[in-house]
Design a protein around this motif. Sequence first.
Motif, PDB file in Angstrom:
ATOM      1  N   ILE A 131     -25.677  30.446  13.005  1.00 54.67           N
ATOM      2  CA  ILE A 131     -25.227  29.061  13.205  1.00 54.67           C
ATOM      3  C   ILE A 131     -23.879  28.860  12.526  1.00 54.67           C
ATOM      4  N   GLY A 132     -23.726  29.382  11.303  1.00 56.56           N
ATOM      5  CA  GLY A 132     -22.459  29.245  10.582  1.00 56.56           C
ATOM      6  C   GLY A 132     -21.304  29.869  11.348  1.00 56.56           C
ATOM      7  N   GLU A 133     -21.544  31.070  11.894  1.00 52.32           N
ATOM      8  CA  GLU A 133     -20.496  31.758  12.648  1.00 52.32           C
ATOM      9  C   GLU A 133     -20.120  30.997  13.909  1.00 52.32           C
ATOM     10  N   GLU A 134     -21.112  30.462  14.572  1.00 57.06           N
ATOM     11  CA  GLU A 134     -20.850  29.846  15.867  1.00 57.06           C
ATOM     12  C   GLU A 134     -20.379  28.389  15.741  1.00 57.06           C
ATOM     13  N   LEU A 135     -20.579  27.781  14.586  1.00 59.23           N
ATOM     14  CA  LEU A 135     -20.117  26.407  14.400  1.00 59.23           C
ATOM     15  C   LEU A 135     -18.658  26.345  13.945  1.00 59.23           C
ATOM     16  N   ALA A 136     -18.097  27.455  13.494  1.00 59.82           N
ATOM     17  CA  ALA A 136     -16.719  27.465  13.006  1.00 59.82           C
ATOM     18  C   ALA A 136     -15.732  26.972  14.074  1.00 59.82           C
ATOM     19  N   PRO A 137     -15.802  27.467  15.329  1.00 64.79           N
ATOM     20  CA  PRO A 137     -14.860  26.950  16.336  1.00 64.79           C
ATOM     21  C   PRO A 137     -15.067  25.459  16.614  1.00 64.79           C
ATOM     22  N   LEU A 138     -16.330  25.042  16.585  1.00 63.18           N
ATOM     23  CA  LEU A 138     -16.596  23.619  16.828  1.00 63.18           C
ATOM     24  C   LEU A 138     -16.028  22.759  15.702  1.00 63.18           C
ATOM     25  N   LYS A 139     -16.076  23.286  14.488  1.00 61.62           N
ATOM     26  CA  LYS A 139     -15.542  22.555  13.343  1.00 61.62           C
ATOM     27  C   LYS A 139     -14.028  22.364  13.493  1.00 61.62           C
ATOM     28  N   SER A 140     -13.343  23.420  13.926  1.00 58.43           N
ATOM     29  CA  SER A 140     -11.887  23.296  14.096  1.00 58.43           C
ATOM     30  C   SER A 140     -11.554  22.328  15.232  1.00 58.43           C
ATOM     31  N   GLN A 141     -12.390  22.353  16.271  1.00 58.91           N
ATOM     32  CA  GLN A 141     -12.152  21.423  17.375  1.00 58.91           C
ATOM     33  C   GLN A 141     -12.400  19.979  16.923  1.00 58.91           C
ATOM     34  N   LEU A 142     -13.418  19.797  16.098  1.00 56.51           N
ATOM     35  CA  LEU A 142     -13.694  18.467  15.560  1.00 56.51           C
ATOM     36  C   LEU A 142     -12.521  17.986  14.707  1.00 56.51           C
ATOM     37  N   GLN A 143     -11.913  18.909  13.958  1.00 59.62           N
ATOM     38  CA  GLN A 143     -10.746  18.569  13.146  1.00 59.62           C
ATOM     39  C   GLN A 143      -9.580  18.134  14.044  1.00 59.62           C
ATOM     40  N   SER A 144      -9.404  18.830  15.171  1.00 60.81           N
ATOM     41  CA  SER A 144      -8.304  18.440  16.069  1.00 60.81           C
ATOM     42  C   SER A 144      -8.587  17.072  16.699  1.00 60.81           C
ATOM     43  N   ILE A 145      -9.865  16.774  16.964  1.00 53.99           N
ATOM     44  CA  ILE A 145     -10.220  15.442  17.482  1.00 53.99           C
ATOM     45  C   ILE A 145      -9.910  14.391  16.428  1.00 53.99           C
ATOM     46  N   GLN A 146     -10.252  14.705  15.177  1.00 54.37           N
ATOM     47  CA  GLN A 146      -9.952  13.757  14.089  1.00 54.37           C
ATOM     48  C   GLN A 146      -8.447  13.525  13.980  1.00 54.37           C
ATOM     49  N   ASN A 147      -7.687  14.592  14.117  1.00 51.36           N
ATOM     50  CA  ASN A 147      -6.217  14.444  14.078  1.00 51.36           C
ATOM     51  C   ASN A 147      -5.731  13.570  15.230  1.00 51.36           C
ATOM     52  N   ALA A 148      -6.320  13.797  16.416  1.00 49.86           N
ATOM     53  CA  ALA A 148      -5.926  12.985  17.575  1.00 49.86           C
ATOM     54  C   ALA A 148      -6.268  11.524  17.345  1.00 49.86           C
ATOM     55  N   LEU A 149      -7.434  11.271  16.756  1.00 48.55           N
ATOM     56  CA  LEU A 149      -7.817   9.888  16.442  1.00 48.55           C
ATOM     57  C   LEU A 149      -6.830   9.259  15.459  1.00 48.55           C
ATOM     58  N   ASN A 150      -6.440  10.035  14.458  1.00 46.12           N
ATOM     59  CA  ASN A 150      -5.474   9.526  13.483  1.00 46.12           C
ATOM     60  C   ASN A 150      -4.133   9.217  14.159  1.00 46.12           C
ATOM     61  N   GLN A 151      -3.703  10.111  15.062  1.00 46.41           N
ATOM     62  CA  GLN A 151      -2.453   9.875  15.790  1.00 46.41           C
ATOM     63  C   GLN A 151      -2.568   8.640  16.671  1.00 46.41           C
ATOM     64  N   MET A 152      -3.752   8.514  17.313  1.00 43.26           N
ATOM     65  CA  MET A 152      -3.965   7.334  18.155  1.00 43.26           C
ATOM     66  C   MET A 152      -3.904   6.059  17.336  1.00 43.26           C
ATOM     67  N   ASN A 153      -4.505   6.107  16.163  1.00 36.07           N
ATOM     68  CA  ASN A 153      -4.519   4.934  15.299  1.00 36.07           C
ATOM     69  C   ASN A 153      -3.101   4.561  14.887  1.00 36.07           C
ATOM     70  N   SER A 154      -2.309   5.575  14.521  1.00 40.82           N
ATOM     71  CA  SER A 154      -0.918   5.276  14.159  1.00 40.82           C
ATOM     72  C   SER A 154      -0.132   4.841  15.396  1.00 40.82           C
ATOM     73  N   GLY A 155      -0.465   5.443  16.568  1.00 40.70           N
ATOM     74  CA  GLY A 155       0.181   5.031  17.816  1.00 40.70           C
ATOM     75  C   GLY A 155      -0.153   3.588  18.165  1.00 40.70           C
ATOM     76  N   ASN A 156      -1.419   3.201  17.923  1.00 42.60           N
ATOM     77  CA  ASN A 156      -1.829   1.806  18.166  1.00 42.60           C
ATOM     78  C   ASN A 156      -1.042   0.851  17.277  1.00 42.60           C
ATOM     79  N   GLN A 157      -0.873   1.244  16.033  1.00 38.12           N
ATOM     80  CA  GLN A 157      -0.130   0.380  15.110  1.00 38.12           C
ATOM     81  C   GLN A 157       1.326   0.247  15.546  1.00 38.12           C
ATOM     82  N   GLN A 158       1.902   1.370  16.018  1.00 37.35           N
ATOM     83  CA  GLN A 158       3.287   1.327  16.487  1.00 37.35           C
ATOM     84  C   GLN A 158       3.399   0.488  17.757  1.00 37.35           C
ATOM     85  N   SER A 159       2.421   0.671  18.667  1.00 36.31           N
ATOM     86  CA  SER A 159       2.514  -0.062  19.928  1.00 36.31           C
ATOM     87  C   SER A 159       2.307  -1.559  19.701  1.00 36.31           C
ATOM     88  N   GLN A 160       1.479  -1.889  18.723  1.00 35.48           N
ATOM     89  CA  GLN A 160       1.294  -3.318  18.439  1.00 35.48           C
ATOM     90  C   GLN A 160       2.568  -3.925  17.890  1.00 35.48           C
TER      91      GLN A 160
END
Length: 165
Positions: A33-62
Amino acid sequence: MEEKETKIIKERVKSAENAKIERVAAAKVEAEIGEELAPLKSQLQSIQNALNQMNSGNQQSQSTMSSGGQNQNQNQSNDLLTQMQQFSSQAQQQQHKTFQQLQQSVHQAAQTLSNVEQSIQSINMLNQISQQINQTQQQLQQQQSQQQQGQQQQGQAGQMNNQTF
């Protein structure tokens, strides 16, 4: 007395094998499970980064309310949705794969227990045969002893008859 000892040995062997199999299966599943969850963890991190970018993008667009900012925000939302769908799909595949591996480990554990039980039955059978051999030897020894006593008594009786004549 020996049957009780055999039962105790059988129970100890069975419980020790069960514990060992459970530990091995748990460790194996954890590692996989540890070995196979590593790629999912990195993908989750990229989703979190995208959410953070979206949040900053929302603030800029507002603050700017420009059409270009809204288009960028829409693209980020679409990218985020795609990533989330991929993550969900991979998580489901991982869950299915892990479940199959766990089933295989349980099957192997059951097979091992079956082999142990067969070994214990063989040992019990050998013990019974050994007991029967011991009993037969004791009976033969008793018969020989009785025959020797009978021969001695006949010899003594013959000597007494010879002395009387």
